[in-house]
Design a protein around this motif. Structure first.
Motif, PDB file in Angstrom:
ATOM      1  N   CYS A 128      -0.450   2.848   4.529  1.00 26.47           N
ATOM      2  CA  CYS A 128       0.055   4.112   3.980  1.00 26.47           C
ATOM      3  C   CYS A 128       1.574   4.184   3.846  1.00 26.47           C
ATOM      4  CB  CYS A 128      -0.440   5.324   4.778  1.00 26.47           C
ATOM      5  SG  CYS A 128      -2.229   5.509   4.714  1.00 26.47           S
ATOM      6  N   ASP A 129       2.272   3.064   3.986  1.00 23.27           N
ATOM      7  CA  ASP A 129       3.723   3.062   3.811  1.00 23.27           C
ATOM      8  C   ASP A 129       4.192   1.674   3.389  1.00 23.27           C
ATOM      9  OD1 ASP A 129       6.283   4.121   3.785  1.00 23.27           O
ATOM     10  OD2 ASP A 129       6.625   3.787   5.923  1.00 23.27           O
TER      11      ASP A 129
ATOM     12  N   ALA B  59       9.132  -2.715   0.804  1.00 19.91           N
ATOM     13  CA  ALA B  59       9.794  -3.972   1.158  1.00 19.91           C
ATOM     14  C   ALA B  59      10.229  -4.026   2.618  1.00 19.91           C
ATOM     15  CB  ALA B  59      10.981  -4.202   0.235  1.00 19.91           C
ATOM     16  N   ASP B  60      10.751  -2.938   3.158  1.00 17.75           N
ATOM     17  CA  ASP B  60      11.251  -3.002   4.534  1.00 17.75           C
ATOM     18  C   ASP B  60      10.139  -2.923   5.576  1.00 17.75           C
ATOM     19  OD1 ASP B  60      10.777  -0.319   4.002  1.00 17.75           O
ATOM     20  OD2 ASP B  60      12.505   0.379   5.151  1.00 17.75           O
ATOM     21  N   ASN B  61       8.893  -2.845   5.140  1.00 16.10           N
ATOM     22  CA  ASN B  61       7.759  -2.895   6.054  1.00 16.10           C
ATOM     23  C   ASN B  61       6.960  -4.183   5.886  1.00 16.10           C
ATOM     24  OD1 ASN B  61       8.207  -0.535   7.427  1.00 16.10           O
ATOM     25  ND2 ASN B  61       6.949   0.707   6.063  1.00 16.10           N
ATOM     26  N   MET B  62       7.587  -5.182   5.252  1.00 17.46           N
ATOM     27  CA  MET B  62       6.934  -6.469   5.062  1.00 17.46           C
ATOM     28  C   MET B  62       7.897  -7.585   5.452  1.00 17.46           C
ATOM     29  SD  MET B  62       5.104  -5.958   1.413  1.00 17.46           S
ATOM     30  CE  MET B  62       4.581  -4.355   0.921  1.00 17.46           C
TER      31      MET B  62
ATOM     32  N   ILE C 183       4.404  -4.800   8.701  1.00 17.48           N
ATOM     33  CA  ILE C 183       4.831  -4.264   9.992  1.00 17.48           C
ATOM     34  C   ILE C 183       4.952  -2.740   9.914  1.00 17.48           C
ATOM     35  CG2 ILE C 183       6.026  -6.382  10.648  1.00 17.48           C
ATOM     36  CD1 ILE C 183       8.672  -4.915   9.906  1.00 17.48           C
ATOM     37  N   ASP C 184       5.235  -2.105  11.023  1.00 19.21           N
ATOM     38  CA  ASP C 184       5.457  -0.668  11.137  1.00 19.21           C
ATOM     39  C   ASP C 184       4.239   0.118  10.657  1.00 19.21           C
ATOM     40  OD1 ASP C 184       6.350   1.898  11.430  1.00 19.21           O
ATOM     41  OD2 ASP C 184       7.979   1.744   9.997  1.00 19.21           O
ATOM     42  N   TRP C 185       3.249   0.157  11.492  1.00 20.43           N
ATOM     43  CA  TRP C 185       1.985   0.817  11.169  1.00 20.43           C
ATOM     44  C   TRP C 185       1.965   2.270  11.664  1.00 20.43           C
ATOM     45  CZ3 TRP C 185      -2.335  -1.202   8.616  1.00 20.43           C
ATOM     46  CH2 TRP C 185      -2.181  -2.519   8.172  1.00 20.43           C
ATOM     47  N   SER C 186       3.078   2.959  11.546  1.00 21.66           N
ATOM     48  CA  SER C 186       3.175   4.335  12.041  1.00 21.66           C
ATOM     49  C   SER C 186       2.253   5.308  11.326  1.00 21.66           C
ATOM     50  CB  SER C 186       4.616   4.841  11.899  1.00 21.66           C
ATOM     51  OG  SER C 186       5.494   4.031  12.628  1.00 21.66           O
ATOM     52  N   TRP C 187       1.934   5.037  10.065  1.00 20.01           N
ATOM     53  CA  TRP C 187       1.151   5.984   9.262  1.00 20.01           C
ATOM     54  C   TRP C 187      -0.258   5.464   8.962  1.00 20.01           C
ATOM     55  CZ3 TRP C 187       3.099  10.646   8.817  1.00 20.01           C
ATOM     56  CH2 TRP C 187       4.481  10.803   8.951  1.00 20.01           C
ATOM     57  N   PHE C 188      -0.779   4.563   9.801  1.00 22.03           N
ATOM     58  CA  PHE C 188      -2.089   3.977   9.511  1.00 22.03           C
ATOM     59  C   PHE C 188      -3.159   5.056   9.406  1.00 22.03           C
ATOM     60  CE2 PHE C 188      -2.234   4.285  14.079  1.00 22.03           C
ATOM     61  CZ  PHE C 188      -3.559   4.536  14.363  1.00 22.03           C
ATOM     62  N   ALA C 189      -4.169   4.734   8.622  1.00 22.82           N
ATOM     63  CA  ALA C 189      -5.286   5.656   8.416  1.00 22.82           C
ATOM     64  C   ALA C 189      -6.491   4.849   7.957  1.00 22.82           C
ATOM     65  CB  ALA C 189      -4.922   6.711   7.378  1.00 22.82           C
ATOM     66  N   ARG C 190      -7.585   5.525   7.772  1.00 23.65           N
ATOM     67  CA  ARG C 190      -8.792   4.926   7.219  1.00 23.65           C
ATOM     68  C   ARG C 190      -9.070   5.614   5.898  1.00 23.65           C
ATOM     69  NH1 ARG C 190     -14.089   5.770  10.603  1.00 23.65           N
ATOM     70  NH2 ARG C 190     -14.007   7.717   9.466  1.00 23.65           N
ATOM     71  N   GLY C 191      -9.400   4.823   4.846  1.00 25.73           N
ATOM     72  CA  GLY C 191      -9.668   5.441   3.562  1.00 25.73           C
ATOM     73  C   GLY C 191     -10.117   4.446   2.514  1.00 25.73           C
ATOM     74  N   ALA C 192     -10.028   4.852   1.264  1.00 26.26           N
ATOM     75  CA  ALA C 192     -10.473   4.034   0.124  1.00 26.26           C
ATOM     76  C   ALA C 192      -9.598   2.784  -0.011  1.00 26.26           C
ATOM     77  CB  ALA C 192     -10.414   4.853  -1.158  1.00 26.26           C
ATOM     78  N   THR C 193     -10.198   1.716  -0.475  1.00 30.38           N
ATOM     79  CA  THR C 193      -9.505   0.429  -0.558  1.00 30.38           C
ATOM     80  C   THR C 193      -8.293   0.454  -1.487  1.00 30.38           C
ATOM     81  OG1 THR C 193     -11.027  -0.292  -2.283  1.00 30.38           O
ATOM     82  CG2 THR C 193     -11.564  -0.921  -0.035  1.00 30.38           C
TER      83      THR C 193
ATOM     84  N   VAL D   7      -6.047   2.897  -1.885  1.00 29.79           N
ATOM     85  CA  VAL D   7      -4.983   3.826  -1.498  1.00 29.79           C
ATOM     86  C   VAL D   7      -3.656   3.108  -1.239  1.00 29.79           C
ATOM     87  CG1 VAL D   7      -4.246   5.482   0.277  1.00 29.79           C
ATOM     88  CG2 VAL D   7      -6.557   5.612  -0.696  1.00 29.79           C
ATOM     89  N   ASP D   8      -3.664   2.005  -0.505  1.00 32.74           N
ATOM     90  CA  ASP D   8      -2.399   1.308  -0.253  1.00 32.74           C
ATOM     91  C   ASP D   8      -1.768   0.800  -1.548  1.00 32.74           C
ATOM     92  OD1 ASP D   8      -1.639   1.586   2.402  1.00 32.74           O
ATOM     93  OD2 ASP D   8      -2.871  -0.093   3.083  1.00 32.74           O
ATOM     94  N   ALA D   9      -2.587   0.367  -2.491  1.00 36.13           N
ATOM     95  CA  ALA D   9      -2.039  -0.056  -3.790  1.00 36.13           C
ATOM     96  C   ALA D   9      -1.373   1.121  -4.491  1.00 36.13           C
ATOM     97  CB  ALA D   9      -3.143  -0.653  -4.667  1.00 36.13           C
ATOM     98  N   ALA D  10      -1.952   2.297  -4.366  1.00 37.22           N
ATOM     99  CA  ALA D  10      -1.349   3.490  -4.976  1.00 37.22           C
ATOM    100  C   ALA D  10      -0.003   3.808  -4.328  1.00 37.22           C
ATOM    101  CB  ALA D  10      -2.298   4.682  -4.852  1.00 37.22           C
TER     102      ALA D  10
END
Length: 136
Positions: free
Chosen positions: A70-71, A74-77, A87-97, A99-102
């Motif tokens: 969910c975030d 570039a600065d989280n990779m 890295i930095d999984w502060s906003w992790f969630a469960r959802g549709a496959t 969503v991260d691409a969006a």
């Protein structure tokens, strides 16, 4: 005209009572059909976006069991030994496959891709972006 040191918003571009929304400030409100189209995407997707304005509809559209970051940006990779680590999984969630691409799409545009180029890149590399699972 000013209200307490803050500039008043420009008059609406539609004859409807003026408001302070971003669309009216940018002259891109959909309530003026003969307006100059600055952003074609909004008119093409207005109905779908209006439907997603309902929190329950948005929740249904993004349901799924995929672990999401969910975030993505570039600065989280980290790139190391030819691999990308997120890295930095502060906003992790469960959802549709998809969503991260969006979430990644605007970051690609900020990095210099055109919107069409970013969508094409995602379609070529992210199967869920090509064929999002539809829920009925």
């Amino acid at each position: 005209m000013s209200r307490g040191g803050v500039s008043a918003p420009p008059a609406s571009n539609s004859g409807v009572s003026p408001c302070d929304c971003l669309a009216h400030r940018l002259g891109n409100a959909a309530d003026q059909p003969d307006r100059t189209r600055r952003y074609g995407w909004d008119l093409e997707h207005a109905v779908g976006l209006a439907e997603l304005d309902d929190p329950a509809a948005l929740a249904r559209a993004t349901e799924g069991d995929t672990l999401l970051h969910c975030d993505l940006r570039a600065d989280n990779m980290l790139l190391a030994r030819g691999r990308v680590m997120v890295i930095d999984w502060s906003w992790f969630a469960r959802g549709a496959t998809w969503v991260d691409a969006a979430f990644l799409l605007p970051q690609l545009v900020l990095a210099g891709h055109t919107a069409a180029g970013a969508e094409r890149l995602l379609a070529e590399t992210v199967p869920a972006w090509r064929r999002p699972r539809r829920r009925g």
